[in-house]
Write a protein that holds these residues in place. Structure first.
Motif, PDB file in Angstrom:
ATOM      1  N   ASN A  22      26.584  16.519  30.186  1.00  0.00           N
ATOM      2  CA  ASN A  22      27.523  15.704  30.966  1.00  0.00           C
ATOM      3  C   ASN A  22      28.802  16.483  31.260  1.00  0.00           C
ATOM      4  O   ASN A  22      29.307  16.463  32.393  1.00  0.00           O
ATOM      5  N   ARG A  23      29.318  17.170  30.260  1.00  0.00           N
ATOM      6  CA  ARG A  23      30.540  17.958  30.458  1.00  0.00           C
ATOM      7  C   ARG A  23      30.293  19.112  31.431  1.00  0.00           C
ATOM      8  O   ARG A  23      31.155  19.441  32.261  1.00  0.00           O
ATOM      9  N   ALA A  24      29.110  19.716  31.347  1.00  0.00           N
ATOM     10  CA  ALA A  24      28.779  20.838  32.226  1.00  0.00           C
ATOM     11  C   ALA A  24      28.688  20.395  33.683  1.00  0.00           C
ATOM     12  O   ALA A  24      29.218  21.053  34.583  1.00  0.00           O
ATOM     13  N   PHE A  25      28.019  19.267  33.944  1.00  0.00           N
ATOM     14  CA  PHE A  25      27.921  18.756  35.309  1.00  0.00           C
ATOM     15  C   PHE A  25      29.298  18.400  35.862  1.00  0.00           C
ATOM     16  O   PHE A  25      29.587  18.651  37.042  1.00  0.00           O
ATOM     17  N   LYS A  43      11.311  17.638  28.007  1.00  0.00           N
ATOM     18  CA  LYS A  43      11.500  18.383  29.250  1.00  0.00           C
ATOM     19  C   LYS A  43      12.285  19.670  28.983  1.00  0.00           C
ATOM     20  O   LYS A  43      13.003  19.785  27.995  1.00  0.00           O
ATOM     21  N   THR A  44      12.165  20.624  29.889  1.00  0.00           N
ATOM     22  CA  THR A  44      12.944  21.854  29.765  1.00  0.00           C
ATOM     23  C   THR A  44      14.339  21.633  30.340  1.00  0.00           C
ATOM     24  O   THR A  44      14.545  20.785  31.214  1.00  0.00           O
ATOM     25  N   ASP A  45      15.296  22.418  29.856  1.00  0.00           N
ATOM     26  CA  ASP A  45      16.673  22.283  30.344  1.00  0.00           C
ATOM     27  C   ASP A  45      16.772  22.448  31.865  1.00  0.00           C
ATOM     28  O   ASP A  45      17.420  21.636  32.535  1.00  0.00           O
ATOM     29  N   VAL A  66      22.122  25.810  39.152  1.00  0.00           N
ATOM     30  CA  VAL A  66      21.444  25.477  37.893  1.00  0.00           C
ATOM     31  C   VAL A  66      21.899  26.440  36.802  1.00  0.00           C
ATOM     32  O   VAL A  66      22.220  26.031  35.679  1.00  0.00           O
ATOM     33  N   GLY A  67      21.955  27.722  37.131  1.00  0.00           N
ATOM     34  CA  GLY A  67      22.407  28.721  36.169  1.00  0.00           C
ATOM     35  C   GLY A  67      23.838  28.501  35.729  1.00  0.00           C
ATOM     36  O   GLY A  67      24.175  28.664  34.542  1.00  0.00           O
ATOM     37  N   ALA A  72      27.736  26.614  31.521  1.00  0.00           N
ATOM     38  CA  ALA A  72      28.747  25.663  31.041  1.00  0.00           C
ATOM     39  C   ALA A  72      28.218  24.846  29.867  1.00  0.00           C
ATOM     40  O   ALA A  72      28.942  24.561  28.910  1.00  0.00           O
ATOM     41  N   TYR A  73      26.951  24.488  29.936  1.00  0.00           N
ATOM     42  CA  TYR A  73      26.316  23.711  28.869  1.00  0.00           C
ATOM     43  C   TYR A  73      26.380  24.451  27.535  1.00  0.00           C
ATOM     44  O   TYR A  73      26.785  23.876  26.505  1.00  0.00           O
ATOM     45  N   VAL A  74      25.982  25.729  27.519  1.00  0.00           N
ATOM     46  CA  VAL A  74      26.001  26.463  26.249  1.00  0.00           C
ATOM     47  C   VAL A  74      27.433  26.786  25.815  1.00  0.00           C
ATOM     48  O   VAL A  74      27.662  27.107  24.648  1.00  0.00           O
TER      49      VAL A  74
END
Length: 205
Positions: A22-25, A43-45, A66-67, A72-74
């Protein structure tokens, strides 16, 4: 060769991954509460991220976006995992992994839809990374079947020999884990430690 799923099989992060996504989006594309209505289980990330764009009317998003979201996610995930009050290692896992580790005729790897950096972050809090020298990850393939196949190939390299199909077990908590393992010709073990019952897992094979 035992290939373990991660979320809901080895650990439960208490929603840390969803919060980090959520924070990454929000950071990358300005979408708030992006994960609302999305079921990430099995599901895959990368597939989860594409599903969000489809739900929000943007299925044509290029791979570089997507990348960026994964990056941001990690970035956000370590904090979310560290602060998650409901993070836990699932019952019996440390004892099982130590038992496998101590045997000379068994090896364990990961077969998870998490990108590898995300998987390592989630396992780090539970001190479980040392049990897994290899695996197949969402960063290797968006298809779960393909990442399971990659995990098995890595297992053969790690073992220094070709491992027979009947000696490879895919262990996971969702029907998608079971379907991927069966599609590769491997044996499958469903564990009812998350949202799916033994009945639902048996129905998946």
């Amino acid at each position: 060769l035992l290939l373990f799923d991660l979320d809901g099989t080895l650990v439960a992060t208490g929603g840390a991954g969803v919060r980090a996504l959520n924070r990454a989006f929000l950071k990358v594309v300005g979408i708030s509460n992006a994960m609302d209505g999305v079921r990430p289980h099995g599901k895959t990330d990368p597939a989860i991220i594409r599903e969000v764009f489809t739900l929000r009317g943007g299925s044509g998003r290029p791979s570089d976006i997507v990348g960026q979201i994964i990056e941001a996610y990690v970035e956000f995930l370590p904090e979310e995992v560290r602060l998650s009050p409901n993070y836990r290692i699932l019952p019996g896992i440390p004892r099982l992994l130590q038992f496998v580790h101590d045997r000379k005729d068994v090896t364990a790897g990961l077969a998870t839809g998490n990108v590898e950096r995300g998987a390592r972050i989630k396992l780090e809090r539970g001190n479980l990374n040392g049990y897994f020298a290899f695996g197949g990850f969402g960063s290797d393939a968006e298809s779960r079947t393909e990442l399971v196949r990659i995990a098995a190939e890595e297992g053969s390299v790690h073992a220094g020999q070709r491992i027979k199909l009947e000696d490879i077990f895919v262990i996971g908590d969702t029907p998608l884990d079971i379907h991927a393992g069966r599609a590769c010709g491997f044996r499958t073990v469903g564990v009812a430690t998350s949202d799916y019952s033994t009945t639902g897992l048996e129905a998946a094979g």
